[in-house]
Each structure stands twice: as structure tokens, then as C-alpha cells.
Design a protein around this motif. Structure first.
Motif, short mmCIF file in Angstrom:
data_model
loop_
_atom_site.label_atom_id
_atom_site.label_comp_id
_atom_site.label_asym_id
_atom_site.label_seq_id
_atom_site.Cartn_x
_atom_site.Cartn_y
_atom_site.Cartn_z
N HIS A 242 0.79 -1.06 -0.19
CA HIS A 242 0.01 0.01 0.14
C HIS A 242 0.94 1.35 -0.17
O HIS A 242 1.70 1.37 0.83
CB HIS A 242 -0.94 -0.14 1.19
CG HIS A 242 -1.87 1.28 1.48
ND1 HIS A 242 -2.75 1.59 0.63
CD2 HIS A 242 -1.28 2.50 2.08
CE1 HIS A 242 -3.44 2.82 0.96
NE2 HIS A 242 -2.69 3.27 1.83
N ARG B 269 0.50 5.50 -0.44
CA ARG B 269 -0.50 6.78 -0.51
C ARG B 269 0.54 8.03 -0.51
O ARG B 269 1.21 8.20 0.40
CB ARG B 269 -1.52 6.91 0.39
CG ARG B 269 -2.42 8.25 0.51
CD ARG B 269 -3.43 8.18 1.69
NE ARG B 269 -4.38 9.04 1.35
CZ ARG B 269 -4.21 10.58 1.96
NH1 ARG B 269 -3.20 10.63 2.79
NH2 ARG B 269 -5.02 11.52 1.83
N GLU C 131 0.95 12.31 -1.13
CA GLU C 131 0.36 13.54 -1.28
C GLU C 131 1.59 14.65 -1.73
O GLU C 131 2.62 14.54 -1.09
CB GLU C 131 -0.33 14.23 0.21
CG GLU C 131 -1.31 13.08 0.57
CD GLU C 131 -1.68 13.64 1.90
OE1 GLU C 131 -1.28 14.74 2.43
OE2 GLU C 131 -2.95 13.35 2.30
N CYS D 19 4.50 10.46 2.09
CA CYS D 19 4.16 9.09 1.50
C CYS D 19 3.71 8.18 2.85
O CYS D 19 4.71 8.24 4.01
CB CYS D 19 5.31 8.54 0.94
SG CYS D 19 5.75 9.03 -0.78
#
Length: 250
Positions: A166, A168, A170, A215
Motif C-alpha cells: 500500500h 499513498r 500527497e 508518503c
């Protein structure tokens, strides 16, 4: 009059030299060789991204040969990159982190962007800023290095293998070819076994005292043999269950 401070970037970031007091290594070398009269103000050169230690030493030699070492002062040095094997790279020019260190539960390292990395050569957008894909790769390399340094190896001493499941990201601000730091915190996220150690991580990229990129990662620190066995099994199943498209050669 006071000194002038100049950031020196690699030639790959020539677009960035439109900003005040930024020059490429080639521009500095040409300026030094053509400078007949020393500038009484003095010029202090600082290494930025796209400049490695070999380039920096050569620049200092160019200054010395021109007899300007009293007024043109290369200050500091680019960070030393980690060995490519520690971040699972085939080419040293693709290593993007330098001088990482562990302090408590934080791992920090300098962002490096080699002047000749293929990750810049293959990026079609204007290169005034660092491409997002390169920042994500730098984060991945820091986590890979951190797992090897901070997670206990398997029983025979083999370092564990970081596998993310995983990610994610920004992007809050552009990252430019000036010094930047990556800071990571790894946290155990469940029961560890001989096969895997579950972890979460947060990595911040900071430049000019501001967080530019965040992250959040979930990963496992695997026994390499275990993860390669899983990979081989999934590959075999994928081959068996994939039907060739009509009209496309198998």
C-alpha cells in the motif's frame, strides 16, 4: 561588499538556472576559465542536486588552476550515495539517497539526483522541478535501506526484503534541485513471524524547512526466500490463466 552565494546544479537542471544565484557546473567552469580579474566580493559555491563528489572536486580544481581559490570558494560537499545493492539497484547512477542514518525510530537521508540518471533522461516534462516518480523512487529506496538496517535479519543472517502493498502519496509543493531531506518512521504493525514482519511507514520529504511530499506505506519485511516462492507461484498461475488475445502472437 559581501559574498555572493551561488547554488551549483547539474547540467540536467539547466532550466532552473533562470532563478537568481543558480548556475550549472558547466556554467561555473566556463565563468571561472574566462574570469580575468578576481571579483573582490567573493563567490561561495554550494552543491545542489545533479552534482556528485567527483564533479565537485573537479570544479574545485578548475577554480584552483584559474588562481581564484581566494575569491571563489567551493563550500561543503555533495552527500555520499549508498551502495546500489543496499537499495536493490542495478546501476549506481540510479541511487537517489545519500548518507542515511538511524536516530531512535527515525531514519533520515539526503535526496540525491545524479546528473545522468535515466529517471531524468526519460522524463518528458520540463525539468525545473524533480519529477514525482523520482521522489516516490527515493522514498522506496529509503524504506528499502531502512528495513535492511533496522529489522532483524532471518536466522541465517540474510537481510529481509521490503515489499510494499500500500502506498499513498500527497504532493504539497514542488521539489526543486536544491538540498532536500527524507525522514521516515517505521512502526511494527502486527505479529512478526519468521516469514514476515508487518510494518507501516511514513516518509516526509522536506525542503527549505517545509514538508513537500508525504508518503504513507504498508509493507512486509520478508524472508527473501519466502517472498520469491510466493512470486514464482503467482507467476505460474498467471501464465496458466491468461488467454492470448486473438490476432496477437503468443
Amino acid at each position: 561588499m559581501g559574498e555572493t552565494h551561488v547554488w551549483v546544479v547539474g547540467d540536467c537542471f539547466a532550466r532552473f538556472t533562470g532563478n537568481e544565484n543558480v548556475m550549472t557546473t558547466s556554467e561555473v567552469s566556463r565563468w571561472v576559465r574566462s574570469h580575468a580579474e578576481p571579483d573582490v566580493r567573493g563567490v561561495v559555491l554550494h552543491p545542489a542536486l545533479g552534482v556528485d563528489r567527483t564533479m565537485w572536486r573537479e570544479l574545485a580544481r578548475t577554480v584552483s588552476r584559474a588562481g581564484l581559490e581566494q575569491v571563489v570558494l567551493p563550500e561543503g560537499a555533495p552527500a555520499e550515495p549508498v551502495g546500489r545493492h543496499t537499495v536493490l539497484k542495478q546501476q549506481q547512477d540510479n541511487v537517489l539517497i545519500g548518507e542515511p542514518h538511524v536516530s531512535g525510530n527515525e531514519v533520515a537521508g539526503a535526496l540525491l539526483v545524479p546528473n545522468d540518471t535515466e529517471m531524468l533522461r526519460d522524463h518528458t516534462a520540463d525539468q525545473q522541478h524533480i519529477p514525482g516518480m523520482l521522489l516516490i523512487e527515493a522514498v522506496t529506496q529509503l524504506i528499502t535501506w531502512a528495513v535492511g538496517e533496522t529489522v532483524p535479519p532471518i536466522a541465517d543472517g540474510t537481510p529481509r526484503y521490503a515489499v510494499m502493498h500500500h502506498l499513498r502519496t500527497e504532493f504539497h509543493r514542488f521539489v526543486f534541485p536544491l538540498p532536500a531531506v527524507l525522514r521516515a518512521r517505521l512502526t511494527r504493525d502486527g505479529e512478526a513471524t519468521d516469514e514476515r514482519v508487518p510494518l507501516t511507514a511514513r516518509v516526509d520529504i522536506e525542503q527549505a524547512e517545509r514538508v513537500t511530499t508525504v508518503c504513507e506505506i504498508e509493507l512486509n519485511a520478508f524472508d527473501p526466500n519466502a517472498v520469491f516462492t510466493v512470486e514464482a507461484g503467482q507467476a505460474a498461475k498467471t501464465v496458466r490463466h491468461t488467454t492470448p488475445l486473438e490476432g496477437v502472437a503468443a
